[in-house]
Design a protein around this motif. Sequence first.
Motif, mmCIF file in Angstrom:
data_model
loop_
_atom_site.group_PDB
_atom_site.id
_atom_site.type_symbol
_atom_site.label_atom_id
_atom_site.label_comp_id
_atom_site.label_asym_id
_atom_site.label_seq_id
_atom_site.Cartn_x
_atom_site.Cartn_y
_atom_site.Cartn_z
ATOM 1 N N ALA A 20 21.369 -7.972 -5.747
ATOM 2 C CA ALA A 20 21.216 -6.775 -6.456
ATOM 3 C C ALA A 20 22.557 -6.288 -6.293
ATOM 4 N N ALA A 21 22.835 -6.215 -6.594
ATOM 5 C CA ALA A 21 24.001 -6.419 -6.861
ATOM 6 C C ALA A 21 24.626 -5.250 -7.547
ATOM 7 N N PRO A 22 25.953 -5.392 -7.871
ATOM 8 C CA PRO A 22 26.581 -4.771 -8.894
ATOM 9 C C PRO A 22 25.701 -4.861 -10.038
ATOM 10 N N GLY A 23 24.411 -4.431 -10.183
ATOM 11 C CA GLY A 23 23.797 -4.458 -11.391
ATOM 12 C C GLY A 23 23.896 -3.683 -12.482
ATOM 13 N N HIS A 24 25.020 -3.086 -12.268
ATOM 14 C CA HIS A 24 25.573 -1.809 -13.317
ATOM 15 C C HIS A 24 26.644 -2.327 -13.987
ATOM 16 N N ALA A 25 27.032 -1.676 -15.124
ATOM 17 C CA ALA A 25 28.176 -1.854 -15.753
ATOM 18 C C ALA A 25 29.365 -0.950 -14.979
ATOM 19 N N GLU A 26 30.315 -1.361 -14.738
ATOM 20 C CA GLU A 26 31.580 -0.575 -14.510
ATOM 21 C C GLU A 26 32.273 -0.133 -15.555
ATOM 22 N N PRO A 27 32.950 0.999 -15.491
ATOM 23 C CA PRO A 27 34.087 1.282 -16.559
ATOM 24 C C PRO A 27 35.255 0.158 -16.825
ATOM 25 N N GLY A 28 35.560 -0.258 -18.012
ATOM 26 C CA GLY A 28 36.330 -1.449 -18.076
ATOM 27 C C GLY A 28 35.626 -2.966 -18.111
ATOM 28 N N VAL A 29 34.359 -2.921 -17.954
ATOM 29 C CA VAL A 29 33.579 -4.193 -17.961
ATOM 30 C C VAL A 29 32.999 -4.328 -19.418
ATOM 31 N N ASP A 30 33.382 -5.197 -20.158
ATOM 32 C CA ASP A 30 32.928 -5.308 -21.547
ATOM 33 C C ASP A 30 31.592 -6.282 -21.461
ATOM 34 N N VAL A 31 30.543 -5.929 -21.060
ATOM 35 C CA VAL A 31 29.069 -6.261 -20.686
ATOM 36 C C VAL A 31 27.945 -5.580 -21.366
ATOM 37 N N GLY A 281 27.636 -4.592 -1.878
ATOM 38 C CA GLY A 281 27.146 -5.361 -2.997
ATOM 39 C C GLY A 281 27.803 -6.756 -3.300
ATOM 40 N N ASP A 282 29.070 -6.804 -2.841
ATOM 41 C CA ASP A 282 29.937 -7.997 -2.968
ATOM 42 C C ASP A 282 30.715 -8.508 -1.888
ATOM 43 N N GLY A 283 30.380 -7.841 -0.594
ATOM 44 C CA GLY A 283 31.135 -8.241 0.461
ATOM 45 C C GLY A 283 31.184 -9.635 1.070
ATOM 46 N N TRP A 284 29.927 -10.365 0.477
ATOM 47 C CA TRP A 284 30.063 -11.743 1.067
ATOM 48 C C TRP A 284 29.823 -12.579 -0.252
ATOM 49 N N VAL A 285 30.044 -13.826 -0.083
ATOM 50 C CA VAL A 285 29.932 -15.016 -1.129
ATOM 51 C C VAL A 285 29.127 -16.283 -0.717
ATOM 52 N N ALA A 286 28.431 -16.503 -1.313
ATOM 53 C CA ALA A 286 27.378 -17.729 -0.580
ATOM 54 C C ALA A 286 27.312 -18.954 -1.773
#
Length: 467
Positions: A20-31, A281-286
């Motif tokens: 769940a994530a950074p499921g939202h678009a942040e400023p500067g993200v072209d998505v 939302g992104d402190g770990w990576v699996a």
Amino acid sequence: MRLGGAGVTVLVAALTIAGAAPGHAEPGVDVGPTGTSLMHGDLASTDSTPHPGPGRRARLAASSVPGGACAATFLRRDQIPVSLCTQFVGPGGVAVPTVTSFHPRTAAVIARLPLTKGGLLGGVYGYLDGRGRVVVADGSGAIVRVAHHGGLRAPRLVVEDRVSLAGHVPPGDAVTGLAPDYRGRVWFVTTGGVVGTVTPGRRPRVASMRLRRGEQMGNGLSVRPAGVSVLTTHALYEMQAGADGRPHTRWRRAYDRGSARKPGQLTWGSGTTPTYFGPGGDGWVAIVDNADRAPNLLVYRSDDGGLVCRMKAFRRSGQGTENSIPAMGNTLVIPSTYGYQYPPQAESGGPSRPLSAPFVGGSTRVDVSASGCRRVWENDDRIATLPRLARGDGVVYALGYGPLRPGPQQLGPVYLIGSDFRTGRRVLTLPVGQGPLDEPMELTGTIGPDGTMWQATVGRMLRFTAH
């Protein structure tokens, strides 16, 4: 991505490489729109969506035969689905990557645009930018942006932008994956181990570096505000870009790649795309490694690569996976692909060991905390598409098969399967079709804001809705 047949063997290789994530678009993200603009759901690759799925009373509302298989489907703000497909054309069924638009109600094809044929994976990984354009690499060694014009009345697909990667992708190499970052750049990786960025502007700047010799990439890349995660056949990398856009390694962690490729995997190494999740939302990576007897789930701190936990990825499921890991909060759901029989042309890294195995399937939920990993459940779902976790209704959706029967391996009828995220129990089993037309092939679907689910098979595009 799985199927037999002459043309399909080429397609399978193109499609398996297939937040769940950074499921939202942040400023500067072209998505584009949340949850429907990237192959793995979001930049963190959680393979999840904030929307509810079609639900326990889902029905197949429409379908079409697009003339090829669509590896990834995106949903524009006007609800027009646009897919990255492999079209079979000409004598012998030559596989051509094709951007394809579908009617949002009937699922009929309304526009196609073939891309330059090149490396198999270039036409598979892509995303939808903030203007609703498909961003993808083509076989000419360029990143292109394909726009849908004309709505439903006069639909057409047009290349609006092209950036050459000449001098950064060596001859014989090809782009495997690409994704935007939080600074407006586009990151790309190649099969041969090149990592690069494109900084936009009137004259876009391309910068790149090569990872260690012998390391290859067959998966996508994942992005967070502070870095980018890249997984090779040998190691996991956390990377950043300098002021000039040139990538550099922040940390590297080698993993157990085993003594050979496993049946049900395409390369000799991990088959997972890295998943960012956990604190913030992104402190770990699996990832899941490729250890011989039983693969391990490995969770690292994103900032410094410190090990959070390590445990056997599966208990009774097939012992290997080629799928990305869906995530929600501090929880992961790991699907098994061990034993799935890919055509030989789709596989690389030498023969598998053993040469074949039954496709047992199975998925497991693992909860992660700062003190370690804990298995919550494991089920027997034999899913055969990249699963999508719908956070809106707490269901994991995928196409799959019935139980494994004794005797020669039979995949049998294809179903839309839904499992409760909390318990792992089946809540939906909807008959869809039969192979080979509806072979799921590990293709990736998407779920829209109204719960409509778009999912391709090797022969059809399917539209599921709630009753």
